[in-house]
Design an enzyme around this catalytic site. Structure first.
Site, PDB file in Angstrom:
ATOM      1  N   HIS A 146      48.008  16.049  95.114  1.00 58.50           N
ATOM      2  CA  HIS A 146      48.016  14.593  94.894  1.00 58.50           C
ATOM      3  C   HIS A 146      46.677  13.946  95.230  1.00 58.50           C
ATOM      4  O   HIS A 146      46.605  12.723  95.347  1.00 58.50           O
ATOM      5  CB  HIS A 146      49.143  13.952  95.709  1.00 58.50           C
ATOM      6  CG  HIS A 146      50.495  14.356  95.217  1.00 58.50           C
ATOM      7  ND1 HIS A 146      51.167  13.685  94.219  1.00 58.50           N
ATOM      8  CD2 HIS A 146      51.280  15.409  95.554  1.00 58.50           C
ATOM      9  CE1 HIS A 146      52.317  14.294  93.971  1.00 58.50           C
ATOM     10  NE2 HIS A 146      52.407  15.347  94.767  1.00 58.50           N
ATOM     11  N   SER A 171      53.163  14.229  99.303  1.00 56.25           N
ATOM     12  CA  SER A 171      53.701  13.713  98.048  1.00 56.25           C
ATOM     13  C   SER A 171      54.764  12.645  98.220  1.00 56.25           C
ATOM     14  O   SER A 171      54.943  11.804  97.346  1.00 56.25           O
ATOM     15  CB  SER A 171      54.270  14.865  97.220  1.00 56.25           C
ATOM     16  OG  SER A 171      55.241  15.576  97.960  1.00 56.25           O
ATOM     17  N   LYS A 201      49.167  16.311  87.977  1.00 60.50           N
ATOM     18  CA  LYS A 201      49.352  14.943  88.463  1.00 60.50           C
ATOM     19  C   LYS A 201      48.231  14.057  87.881  1.00 60.50           C
ATOM     20  O   LYS A 201      48.290  13.744  86.704  1.00 60.50           O
ATOM     21  CB  LYS A 201      49.409  14.938  89.977  1.00 60.50           C
ATOM     22  CG  LYS A 201      50.803  15.440  90.387  1.00 60.50           C
ATOM     23  CD  LYS A 201      50.853  16.565  91.248  1.00 60.50           C
ATOM     24  CE  LYS A 201      52.267  16.914  91.615  1.00 60.50           C
ATOM     25  NZ  LYS A 201      52.726  18.181  91.141  1.00 60.50           N
TER      26      LYS A 201
HETATM   27  C1  LIG Z   1      51.911  18.860  97.356  1.00 62.46           C
HETATM   28  C2  LIG Z   1      52.405  19.554  96.124  1.00 62.46           C
HETATM   29  N1  LIG Z   1      52.090  20.840  95.938  1.00 62.46           N
HETATM   30  C3  LIG Z   1      52.517  21.503  94.857  1.00 62.46           C
HETATM   31  C4  LIG Z   1      53.290  20.895  93.893  1.00 62.46           C
HETATM   32  C5  LIG Z   1      53.787  21.678  92.734  1.00 62.46           C
HETATM   33  O1  LIG Z   1      52.979  21.437  91.614  1.00 62.46           O
HETATM   34  P1  LIG Z   1      53.540  21.662  90.154  1.00 62.46           P
HETATM   35  O2  LIG Z   1      54.363  20.461  89.819  1.00 62.46           O
HETATM   36  O3  LIG Z   1      52.322  21.788  89.299  1.00 62.46           O
HETATM   37  O4  LIG Z   1      54.351  22.894  90.165  1.00 62.46           O
HETATM   38  C6  LIG Z   1      53.614  19.544  94.047  1.00 62.46           C
HETATM   39  C7  LIG Z   1      54.337  18.777  93.025  1.00 62.46           C
HETATM   40  O5  LIG Z   1      55.348  18.890  92.597  1.00 62.46           O
HETATM   41  C8  LIG Z   1      53.190  18.861  95.207  1.00 62.46           C
HETATM   42  O6  LIG Z   1      53.552  17.608  95.413  1.00 62.46           O
END
Ligand SMILES: Cc1ncc(COP(=O)(O)O)c(C=O)c1O
Length: 432
Positions: free
Chosen positions: A226, A198, A258
């Site tokens: 992502h 990310s 996302k």
């Molecule tokens: C790689 C990754 N996994 C999990 C998440 C968590 O997702 P969420 O924002 O839906 O809680 C994110 C983002 O914030 C992320 O970048």
């Protein structure tokens, strides 16, 4: 008895220690705060989903993970509204009590087809999913091998588990293999990695990683937060599809938050693993199910990315255009081209300088968030540019011009962010 908490009634020494910590974070450029971001409806020339009002100032948003612009899509909005009209605003219960309705069941069936797996399960957020999944599938005696830059939710899931876990250097598959070689053969082993990282926008050579896993009898979990909606020629379901690995990866996790423009998360895999999660994942068991509007929007988005390829095509064209413009402006040394994803980190190093550069861009009308430790390792504070299908070419040109002025003078930082290795015969030539 009064119910309104007065700070005076709280123990002073304890409160002072929090105040001191906040002051320390302020002094060292680490203090964070929530800023008000309002999508601007009256966008004129700009697309509605990229022009925002940030703390009262208009700016083009290059900080959103809404890569396909779907959070503003009329088809998703209509699905949500219809779901509210049929089912109301809340699900009123956790999934195992009375919170499993036809909408979430239909979404899970659609996700299993999307990810080409036996089954899938919906979670309330990506963070909750990762913590709950890892806590549920790991037991004492298990070994977990994580990329050092895995998302915080994967780290926290490992921490909550009673398994032994270790982190290999970012994308370093030789190091991963060396660790696996030393691991006891009888232990159950998991390799856990983001697909697209990310904050770096890169990804591992997933084919090579899966081959290593198979050599050492390890199971693989991939976080496609992502990548969902962006990779894969047929269904756009993520990097596992792109590399034809869906049947070789035990758990494919991803989010609706996302590129799919909504909220919530999913995990897809075998029936055995889904049933294990239903029975053991505390974040699944002990939390009220997602509301109908969110589930319906997620289902509409999963259907949309498989049928309407226009947003995805526009996004990858924008990624290529950014690259071309940056080269023309003499900024190529600030990036790692070719870009692998719409996430474009610009390494600055120092937290305060990253914030200053972010502010200079905002003054020029571009919202690019500065990312600091602990989100990224110490000394690697950066600007994180997130490109979207909704950006226009003039917006991208304007950002490049603004970057030329806003970035602090710095040595050539190419190479400071690790580059993924590619393995012959496995990696696709073009991922766009
Ligand atoms: C790689 C990754 N996994 C999990 C998440 C968590 O997702 P969420 O924002 O839906 O809680 C994110 C983002 O914030 C992320 O970048």
């Amino acid at each position: 008895m009064t119910h309104s908490a007065s700070p005076d009634a709280l123990p002073h020494a304890a409160m002072d220690s929090y105040r001191e910590a906040l002051e320390h974070w302020r002094e060292t450029g680490q203090l964070r705060r929530c800023r008000t971001v309002i999508p601007h409806g009256d966008a004129g020339e700009s697309s509605a989903s990229t022009l925002v009002e940030l703390d009262g100032q208009l700016a083009i948003n290059f900080s959103s993970n809404d890569y396909l612009g779907l959070s503003q899509d009329e088809r998703l909005k209509a699905a949500s509204i219809e779901a509210i009209q049929h089912y109301g605003t809340g699900s009123a219960s956790s999934r195992l009590i009375s919170g499993t309705g036809p909408l979430v069941q239909a979404l899970e069936a659609a996700l299993a087809r999307f990810k080409k797996t036996e089954a899938a399960l919906v979670f309330n957020s990506g963070y909750q999913a990762n913590v709950a999944i890892l806590q549920a599938i790991l037991e004492p005696g298990d070994l977990v091998f994580c990329d050092r830059l895995n998302h915080a939710s994967l780290v926290d899931g490992c921490r909550l588990s009673e398994a032994r876990w270790t982190r290999y250097p970012h994308l370093d598959l030789d190091n991963l293999e060396a660790r696996l070689r030393k691991a006891p053969t009888e232990a159950r082993k998991w390799i856990v990695t983001d697909s697209v990282f990310s904050m770096d926008g890169d990804y591992p050579d997933l084919c090579a990683l899966v081959e290593i896993a198979e050599r050492y009898d390890a199971l693989v979990m991939v976080d496609e937060a992502h990548a969902t909606g962006l990779y894969g020629d047929e269904r756009s379901s993520g990097l596992c599809e792109q590399f034809a690995l869906s049947h070789r990866v035990a758990l494919q996790m991803g989010t609706f938050s996302k590129a799919l423009g909504g909220a919530g998360a999913y995990v897809a895999g075998s029936r055995v693993l889904m049933d294990t999660l239903i029975n053991r994942a505390r974040g699944f068991i002990y939390s009220t199910a997602l509301p109908p509007a969110v589930v319906a929007a997620a289902h509409a988005a999963v259907a949309l990315v498989q049928t309407d390829f226009q947003p995805k095509t526009r996004l990858w064209e924008n990624v290529a255009y950014f690259e071309q413009q940056a080269v023309q402006a003499g900024l190529a040394h600030r990036f790692q081209f070719p870009l692998k994803s719409p996430i474009v980190p610009v390494l600055v190093g120092d937290s305060t300088q990253a914030l200053q550069a972010s502010q200079a861009l905002l003054d020029a009308g571009y919202f690019v968030q500065g990312i600091r430790p602990p989100t990224v390792p110490v000394g690697t504070a950066r600007l994180r540019i997130a490109l979207s299908a909704a950006h226009t070419r003039p917006q991208i040109e304007g950002l490049i011009q603004a970057l030329s002025h806003a970035l602090p003078e710095s040595p050539d930082l190419t190479g400071s962010l690790p580059q993924p290795e590619s393995s012959a015969g496995c990696t696709r030539e073009s991922l766009r």
